[in-house]
Design a protein around this motif. Structure first.
Motif, PDB file in Angstrom:
ATOM      1  N   ALA A 188       0.809  -1.215   0.000  1.00 33.11           N
ATOM      2  CA  ALA A 188       0.000   0.000   0.000  1.00 33.11           C
ATOM      3  C   ALA A 188       0.845   1.270   0.000  1.00 33.11           C
ATOM      4  CB  ALA A 188      -0.958  -0.006   1.203  1.00 33.11           C
ATOM      5  N   GLN A 189       2.044   1.200   0.586  1.00 34.48           N
ATOM      6  CA  GLN A 189       2.886   2.399   0.667  1.00 34.48           C
ATOM      7  C   GLN A 189       3.859   2.527  -0.505  1.00 34.48           C
ATOM      8  OE1 GLN A 189       2.230   4.566   3.033  1.00 34.48           O
ATOM      9  NE2 GLN A 189       0.641   3.144   3.739  1.00 34.48           N
ATOM     10  N   GLN A 190       3.855   1.557  -1.394  1.00 34.94           N
ATOM     11  CA  GLN A 190       4.786   1.623  -2.522  1.00 34.94           C
ATOM     12  C   GLN A 190       4.317   2.656  -3.537  1.00 34.94           C
ATOM     13  OE1 GLN A 190       7.634  -0.006  -2.756  1.00 34.94           O
ATOM     14  NE2 GLN A 190       7.320  -1.074  -0.800  1.00 34.94           N
ATOM     15  N   ASP A 191       5.292   3.353  -4.110  1.00 33.95           N
ATOM     16  CA  ASP A 191       4.975   4.408  -5.080  1.00 33.95           C
ATOM     17  C   ASP A 191       4.249   3.847  -6.301  1.00 33.95           C
ATOM     18  OD1 ASP A 191       5.377   7.226  -6.125  1.00 33.95           O
ATOM     19  OD2 ASP A 191       6.461   6.084  -7.646  1.00 33.95           O
ATOM     20  N   TRP A 192       4.710   2.685  -6.756  1.00 29.47           N
ATOM     21  CA  TRP A 192       4.081   2.116  -7.944  1.00 29.47           C
ATOM     22  C   TRP A 192       2.614   1.757  -7.697  1.00 29.47           C
ATOM     23  CZ3 TRP A 192       1.979  -2.654  -7.348  1.00 29.47           C
ATOM     24  CH2 TRP A 192       2.512  -3.478  -6.332  1.00 29.47           C
ATOM     25  N   PHE A 193       2.280   1.317  -6.469  1.00 30.96           N
ATOM     26  CA  PHE A 193       0.899   0.959  -6.152  1.00 30.96           C
ATOM     27  C   PHE A 193       0.007   2.198  -6.177  1.00 30.96           C
ATOM     28  CE2 PHE A 193      -2.534   0.517  -3.061  1.00 30.96           C
ATOM     29  CZ  PHE A 193      -3.168  -0.609  -3.541  1.00 30.96           C
ATOM     30  N   VAL A 194       0.524   3.292  -5.588  1.00 31.49           N
ATOM     31  CA  VAL A 194      -0.267   4.523  -5.545  1.00 31.49           C
ATOM     32  C   VAL A 194      -0.528   5.023  -6.952  1.00 31.49           C
ATOM     33  CG1 VAL A 194      -0.280   6.917  -4.751  1.00 31.49           C
ATOM     34  CG2 VAL A 194       0.623   5.117  -3.267  1.00 31.49           C
ATOM     35  N   ARG A 195       0.513   5.024  -7.817  1.00 33.90           N
ATOM     36  CA  ARG A 195       0.336   5.535  -9.171  1.00 33.90           C
ATOM     37  C   ARG A 195      -0.563   4.615 -10.009  1.00 33.90           C
ATOM     38  NH1 ARG A 195       4.770   5.628 -11.982  1.00 33.90           N
ATOM     39  NH2 ARG A 195       6.277   4.899 -10.440  1.00 33.90           N
ATOM     40  N   ALA A 196      -0.449   3.287  -9.819  1.00 36.79           N
ATOM     41  CA  ALA A 196      -1.340   2.361 -10.538  1.00 36.79           C
ATOM     42  C   ALA A 196      -2.780   2.525 -10.080  1.00 36.79           C
ATOM     43  CB  ALA A 196      -0.871   0.927 -10.320  1.00 36.79           C
ATOM     44  N   LYS A 197      -2.951   2.805  -8.797  1.00 36.06           N
ATOM     45  CA  LYS A 197      -4.292   3.007  -8.243  1.00 36.06           C
ATOM     46  C   LYS A 197      -4.933   4.256  -8.817  1.00 36.06           C
ATOM     47  CE  LYS A 197      -6.542   3.758  -3.750  1.00 36.06           C
ATOM     48  NZ  LYS A 197      -6.283   3.848  -2.290  1.00 36.06           N
ATOM     49  N   VAL A 198      -4.109   5.305  -9.023  1.00 37.11           N
ATOM     50  CA  VAL A 198      -4.647   6.587  -9.494  1.00 37.11           C
ATOM     51  C   VAL A 198      -4.731   6.611 -11.022  1.00 37.11           C
ATOM     52  CG1 VAL A 198      -4.229   9.080  -9.586  1.00 37.11           C
ATOM     53  CG2 VAL A 198      -3.824   7.797  -7.461  1.00 37.11           C
ATOM     54  N   HIS A 199      -3.640   6.193 -11.703  1.00 38.79           N
ATOM     55  CA  HIS A 199      -3.549   6.352 -13.157  1.00 38.79           C
ATOM     56  C   HIS A 199      -3.897   5.088 -13.933  1.00 38.79           C
ATOM     57  CE1 HIS A 199      -1.743  10.263 -12.529  1.00 38.79           C
ATOM     58  NE2 HIS A 199      -0.857   9.714 -11.705  1.00 38.79           N
TER      59      HIS A 199
END
Length: 587
Positions: free
Chosen positions: A156-167
């Motif tokens: 959940a805290q990984q940058d790639w997860f956040v960007r995949a979740k948003v973009h």
């Protein structure tokens, strides 16, 4: 007293007037002719060579600029080609993941066995694939297929997860992760409308895929290319700037898509052409440092032309050399003529001045000899009276040694004035059988008092088997005394002087006078036999001792040589023949 001071002043003035005139004239003349040669040479060279050099320089810098532009264009094309290939690769990986996420039911993908079968098929097509994961909307790992046993990880805290979740899609930076294996992540989001939620399919890819695309840029061993994340963090290995994650000193680059090309002075590579371009859909920037090899390119392009230029330069150089040789010959002839004329004038003036000094020395010697003769006569008369009337005085025993001392001092003064007269005029040489060892011992006897006062150790290594020679006893005494006095002046108190004699191959003998004094520098050594040349303090030397000694030995048919080393000492070697072969040409 005043008369003696006047004579000393006159003698000192004459010596100062004669000191080193030849060396001064020679130095000025050499500088003048050298300057003339240099001026002629550079004048001809300037008139002939400067226009050619200007044209050559202009052409060179123009061609250099053209080739730098060519290098820049070539670098831009290569980097854009490599960037396009990397962007296509990432797009293909993202499309492949999207296909997997849409073509396989969610239930099938969260099944470890089913996901493992999918992973094995993809691994055969794409060997750099490390693993596949299914992650839910909370970032928890639902299913994993790969070589590692990972269960229940939270991303959940990984940058790639956040960007995949948003973009909906994400490409991460290179990182080692928990496995200490350099890789990056490509992730796609799959939306589930009926549950109003989503899940993410994540693929880990080996960093070697990035190295392969960077290597497609055709570089020489002097160039460098790499990927960076952000503004300066290495994402691939650099030839000159270190390993992954190290920082690279970089100028500020535009974060917009496009191509940056500039001249840049790198701390490691020096002056380079820097190319940089953003890789779309990723956090990376492709960077290349290229050192433009313009000189090699110029030589490759203009081999024949450069050969022709070299031939022209050779012909020009030959012409300049011939002109220089002609000038050199003319100047040398002028110099030799002027040198001969000046030497004749100088020699004439030098002879006249020496004659003046000789007349002065003769007058001084005669003025001293007259009172010496009276003193000697009166001393002899007193001695005769004491011997005729021994009973007339009770002080005969005390006075008679004093009278003898006066007579001995008079004889010594007569010897000195005789030497002074010998300088003023050529003295007749008296050849007689001589034991050189006896002459050396007599000279040492003259010096014993000074040696004792200064605590100088004198060692005699005299070969008693040396042959008897026929020579002039007085002149040899004068030579040995001059050199020994110089040795005493050269050594410090407590120093050492060694006098040796030895046979010389059956043709004569050698006498070596060696000291451990300060030595003579090389630039001074070549002048020590010149008249009036001295290194002693003013008033302590005339500069005539070694010059006269050299002339005496030459007249007696011998040789005198000197070896000296600074701070180690000096050795004079005198070689004498068995029978003096008088050289009448030496005055």
């Amino acid at each position: 007293m005043a008369e003696e001071q006047t004579k000393e002043t006159r003698l000192g003035s004459v010596k100062d007037m004669l000191r080193s005139p030849l060396r001064t004239i020679e130095a000025v003349r050499q500088d003048r002719y050298k300057s003339l040669k240099v001026r002629i040479f550079f004048t001809v060279g300037t008139l002939a060579g400067v226009p050619l050099l200007i044209v050559t320089a202009v052409c060179f810098f123009w061609l250099h600029a053209v080739l730098v532009d060519d290098f820049s264009s070539h670098l831009r094309w290569q980097m854009e080609h490599a960037r396009a290939g990397l962007e296509y690769f990432l797009s293909d990986r993202i499309s492949s993941l999207r296909y997997l996420a849409s073509a396989h039911p969610y239930a099938s993908l969260v099944n470890p066995q089913s996901l493992r079968e999918i992973f094995q098929k993809r691994k055969q097509e794409f060997p750099e694939l490390i693993d596949l994961e299914v992650v839910n909307a909370d970032g928890l790992q639902i299913s994993y297929a790969g070589p590692y046993s990972e269960k229940g990880k939270n991303h959940a805290q990984q940058d790639w997860f956040v960007r995949a979740k948003v973009h909906g899609v994400a490409v991460s930076q290179v990182f080692p992760g928990d496995r200490d294996l350099l890789h990056y992540v490509v992730a796609v989001r799959q939306y589930v409308p009926e549950r109003d939620s989503f899940w993410i399919l994540k693929a880990s890819i080996d960093v070697e895929t990035l190295n392969r695309f960077v290597a497609e840029i055709g570089l020489t061993e002097r160039d460098d290319a790499f990927l960076i994340a952000g503004t300066d963090m290495l994402q691939t290995h650099s030839r000159f700037h270190g390993a992954v994650f190290q920082r690279v000193a970089m100028p500020s680059l535009s974060q917009q898509r496009g191509f940056t090309l500039m001249k840049y002075k790198d701390e490691v590579s020096g002056n380079v052409i820097l190319g940089a371009t953003r890789v779309s859909g990723s956090p990376w920037t492709l960077v290349a440092f290229m050192k433009p090899t313009t000189l090699e390119r110029i030589f490759t392009m203009l081999k024949r032309e450069i050969l022709a230029v070299y031939l022209i330069i050779v012909f020009v150089a030959i012409g300049v050399w011939m002109n220089y040789r002609t000038t050199h010959s003319i100047v040398n002839r002028i110099r030799d003529t002027e040198k001969a004329r000046e030497e004749a004038i100088t020699h004439s003036e030098h002879s006249a001045k020496l004659a003046s000094i000789g007349r002065l020395a003769t007058g001084v010697a005669h003025e001293i000899n007259n009172p010496l003769a009276i003193i000697n006569e009166k001393a002899g008369l007193i001695k005769d009276l004491f011997e005729m009337y021994p009973e007339s005085s009770g002080c005969q025993r005390e006075f008679l040694p004093l009278v003898n001392a006066i007579s001995e001092s008079v004889n010594r003064c007569r010897t000195i004035t005789h030497r002074l007269l010998g300088f003023a005029r050529r003295m007749d040489i008296s050849i007689e059988p001589i034991n050189v060892n006896d002459v050396v011992r007599e000279v040492v006897g003259f010096l014993e008092r000074e040696l004792a006062v200064r605590n100088i150790r004198l060692e005699l290594n005299l070969d008693e088997n040396i042959p008897q020679i026929e020579s002039d006893r007085g002149l040899l005494q004068q030579v040995f005394l001059n050199i020994a006095n110089n040795a005493i002046d050269a050594v410090s108190d407590g120093g050492e002087i060694v006098v040796s004699s030895m046979p010389e191959n059956g043709s004569g003998l050698k006498v070596v006078i060696r000291d451990n004094g300060a030595g003579i520098p090389k630039e001074v050594l070549k002048h020590i036999f010149e008249p009036f040349f001295t290194t002693k303090q003013k008033g302590k030397g005339t500069g005539l001792g070694l010059s006269l000694s050299y002339g005496i030995i030459k007249r007696l048919g011998g040789t005198i040589e000197v070896d000296s080393f600074v701070d180690k000492g000096t050795a004079f070697t005198i070689t004498l023949p068995l029978a003096a072969e008088l050289d009448r040409s030496v005055q």
